[in-house]
Scaffold this motif. Structure first.
Motif, PDB file in Angstrom:
ATOM      1  N   THR A 173     -30.866   8.703   7.153  1.00  0.00           N
ATOM      2  CA  THR A 173     -30.018   9.709   6.492  1.00  0.00           C
ATOM      3  C   THR A 173     -29.711   9.054   4.947  1.00  0.00           C
ATOM      4  OG1 THR A 173     -27.790   8.265   7.038  1.00  0.00           O
ATOM      5  CG2 THR A 173     -28.521  10.126   8.608  1.00  0.00           C
ATOM      6  N   PRO A 174     -29.187   9.685   3.999  1.00  0.00           N
ATOM      7  CA  PRO A 174     -29.152   9.239   2.526  1.00  0.00           C
ATOM      8  C   PRO A 174     -28.010   8.362   2.619  1.00  0.00           C
ATOM      9  CG  PRO A 174     -29.289  11.578   2.670  1.00  0.00           C
ATOM     10  CD  PRO A 174     -29.288  11.295   3.953  1.00  0.00           C
ATOM     11  N   GLU A 175     -27.080   8.396   3.622  1.00  0.00           N
ATOM     12  CA  GLU A 175     -25.973   7.436   3.417  1.00  0.00           C
ATOM     13  C   GLU A 175     -26.238   6.008   3.749  1.00  0.00           C
ATOM     14  OE1 GLU A 175     -25.692  10.430   5.362  1.00  0.00           O
ATOM     15  OE2 GLU A 175     -24.556  11.436   3.848  1.00  0.00           O
ATOM     16  N   GLN A 176     -27.194   5.941   4.815  1.00  0.00           N
ATOM     17  CA  GLN A 176     -27.930   4.489   5.208  1.00  0.00           C
ATOM     18  C   GLN A 176     -28.391   3.863   3.962  1.00  0.00           C
ATOM     19  OE1 GLN A 176     -30.276   5.665   8.201  1.00  0.00           O
ATOM     20  NE2 GLN A 176     -28.665   5.060   9.878  1.00  0.00           N
ATOM     21  N   LEU A 177     -29.067   5.044   3.060  1.00  0.00           N
ATOM     22  CA  LEU A 177     -29.811   4.159   1.505  1.00  0.00           C
ATOM     23  C   LEU A 177     -28.620   3.985   0.802  1.00  0.00           C
ATOM     24  CD1 LEU A 177     -32.651   6.583   1.248  1.00  0.00           C
ATOM     25  CD2 LEU A 177     -32.900   4.166   1.564  1.00  0.00           C
ATOM     26  N   ARG A 178     -27.630   4.870   0.599  1.00  0.00           N
ATOM     27  CA  ARG A 178     -26.452   4.388  -0.346  1.00  0.00           C
ATOM     28  C   ARG A 178     -25.763   3.042   0.151  1.00  0.00           C
ATOM     29  NH1 ARG A 178     -23.208   9.526  -0.585  1.00  0.00           N
ATOM     30  NH2 ARG A 178     -24.515  10.185   1.120  1.00  0.00           N
ATOM     31  N   GLU A 179     -25.656   2.511   1.303  1.00  0.00           N
ATOM     32  CA  GLU A 179     -25.159   1.579   1.561  1.00  0.00           C
ATOM     33  C   GLU A 179     -26.009   0.439   1.299  1.00  0.00           C
ATOM     34  OE1 GLU A 179     -24.958   1.599   6.091  1.00  0.00           O
ATOM     35  OE2 GLU A 179     -23.247   2.899   6.013  1.00  0.00           O
TER      36      GLU A 179
END
Length: 160
Positions: free
Chosen positions: A55-61
């Motif tokens: 997910t993009p959220e995991q990359l943003r983390e």
């Protein structure tokens, strides 16, 4: 005198030991240190379980921008991180092997911390709660057998 083998360096600029530059070119081993004992180097030659992001959220983390994270996930539905993995490491000071989350900064420098259980969800095809399916039930029982007996050879629990 400028001969055929002249390097253009003065005698003062040349290294005193001709083997010094050869030693510096030799690849260095990765340096991993125990999170509990920062001065203790730890050994790890086991299998690396690389993290997979979905997910993009995991990359943003991990510090990537919102738009760039969405573009990367659209291009690669499963992104394998080549600089983060889980590996079982042995600390001689602790005397135990533990699973560690390793982040590579460059070829030699790494950050090591204990792997939380929820990090295994980012590893593909591995469930640490399930036993290895290739091991037979007989082998699994035999491996547990010494823990089922006391020091005098009697069982802890009588089976009826």
């Amino acid at each position: 005198m400028s001969g055929f083998f002249s390097t253009g360096l003065d005698q003062k600029e040349r290294p005193t030991d001709p083997r010094a530059d050869r030693r510096n070119r030799r690849p260095q081993r990765r340096q991993l240190f125990c999170p509990a004992h920062p001065e203790q180097p730890i050994e790890g030659n086991g299998k690396k379980y690389y993290l997979h992001l979905l997910t993009p959220e995991q990359l943003r983390e991990r510090g990537m921008g919102h738009r760039k994270a969405q573009l990367v996930i659209e291009a690669y539905p499963v992104l394998v991180l080549s600089d983060e993995w889980l590996e079982e490491l042995f600390c001689p000071h602790c005397g135990t092997s533990r699973w560690c989350h390793i982040t590579r900064h460059n070829r030699v420098e790494h950050t090591v911390c204990w792997a939380p259980r929820d990090l295994w969800q980012l590893v593909a095809h591995v469930d640490p709660l399930q036993p290895n399916p290739t091991v037979s039930e007989y082998t699994r029982r035999s491996a547990r057998r010494p823990s089922l007996k006391r020091a005098d050879g009697q069982r802890f629990f009588d089976e009826a």
